[in-house]
Enzyme design. Sequence first.
Site, short mmCIF file in Angstrom:
data_model
loop_
_atom_site.label_atom_id
_atom_site.label_comp_id
_atom_site.label_asym_id
_atom_site.label_seq_id
_atom_site.Cartn_x
_atom_site.Cartn_y
_atom_site.Cartn_z
CB SER A 28 -0.93 0.00 1.21
OG SER A 28 -0.20 -0.21 2.39
CE LYS A 91 10.81 -6.99 0.31
NZ LYS A 91 9.48 -6.40 0.43
N GLY A 93 5.34 -11.95 3.31
CA GLY A 93 3.93 -12.04 2.94
C GLY A 93 3.68 -12.21 1.46
CD GLU A 100 9.43 -8.18 -2.58
OE1 GLU A 100 8.44 -7.44 -2.53
OE2 GLU A 100 9.68 -9.00 -1.67
CE LYS A 118 3.95 -3.39 7.67
NZ LYS A 118 3.90 -3.51 6.22
C1 5RP Z 1 5.26 -8.37 1.88
C2 5RP Z 1 5.96 -7.09 1.68
C3 5RP Z 1 5.16 -5.87 1.31
O1 5RP Z 1 6.01 -5.00 0.64
C4 5RP Z 1 4.61 -5.19 2.53
O2 5RP Z 1 3.79 -6.05 3.27
C5 5RP Z 1 3.83 -3.94 2.14
O3 5RP Z 1 3.39 -3.28 3.30
P1 5RP Z 1 2.48 -1.99 3.25
O4 5RP Z 1 1.19 -2.38 2.60
O5 5RP Z 1 2.32 -1.61 4.71
O6 5RP Z 1 3.22 -0.92 2.48
O7 5RP Z 1 7.15 -7.02 1.80
O8 5RP Z 1 6.21 -9.36 2.17
#
Ligand code: 5RP
Length: 233
Positions: A28, A91, A93, A100, A118
Site C-alpha cells: 500500500s 519480506k 507475505g 525483490e 513494523k
Molecule cells: C510483503 C511485503 C510488502 O512489501 C509489505 O507487506 C507492504 O506493506 P504496506 O502495505 O504496509 O506498504 O514485503 O512481504
Amino acid sequence: MRNIKQECAQAASKLIRDHSIIGLGGGSTITYLIQYIKQQNLHVNIVTPSFTTKSLCLRNGLNVLHTSFIDHIDIAFDGCDEVDKDFNALKSGGGIHTKEKLIANMANEYILLVDESKFVSALTFKQPIVLEVLEDALEYVSKTIIELGGEPNYRKSAVKDGVTISDNGHLLIDATFDHVEDIPKLEDQLNSISGVIDTSLFTKVITKVIVAKEDGIEVYSKNDQSYRVKIHE
Ligand code: 5RP
C-alpha cells in the site's frame, strides 16, 4: 486525518531524481509512491517484481522496463513485514522475495518504507522466513530447515488445492524459527542449501529505512546520519 503511509511515500518521492531508473516493490505504501511519481511528473523508468505494481504503473502511464534488460538501478523502494534497527528485514507475505532481493542488489540504494509498528529493535520472527525452492528439493530443504532449528510448512493457497506456485514456477516453504541468535548467519545458511533459490530474510541490502511515525517521518541510514523529514511546513 493524517495518513502516515502516504506521508512516508511523500518523503520517499523527494529522493527520486528525474530520468533515473527506480525499483518499486509491492504494497500500500508503494501504491502511494506511484501517485506521487505521477503527480510530480517525474520522468523515470521503473522496474518491479510485483504484478500489482506493474499494472498500476502502466495504468498511470508510467514507463515500466523489464528487469532483464538493465544491469543497474539508481534507487529502489519497497515495503516489508518487519525491519529492525540493524537493517535486517523480513519480506515474507508477498512470496516475491527472490525478485525483490535481485532488485535490491542491483540498486545503489534500497530503501524500505514502513509505519512505526513494523520498525522493531530486533526481528521478532512472528512471521516465518519464506524459502523459494525447486520442487525436487522440497524434502531435502525441509529436513535441513529442521536441522537448523526451524519448522517448515509448504505454503498453500486458500483458493486452490495444493501448494502455492511462485511467479517463477517454484514452491514456497514457510520456515518458522522461535529464536534466532545470529540473523545474518541464518540468511547465509538458508541460502546455501542446495535447491533454495532465495529467502525472504534481507540482512545485507537495506541502505535506508523511512519510518512513518505519529509525530513525523524519520529516515534511518545505514551509512549516513539519520534525519527527520518535514512533510507539513
Ligand atoms: C510483503 C511485503 C510488502 O512489501 C509489505 O507487506 C507492504 O506493506 P504496506 O502495505 O504496509 O506498504 O514485503 O512481504
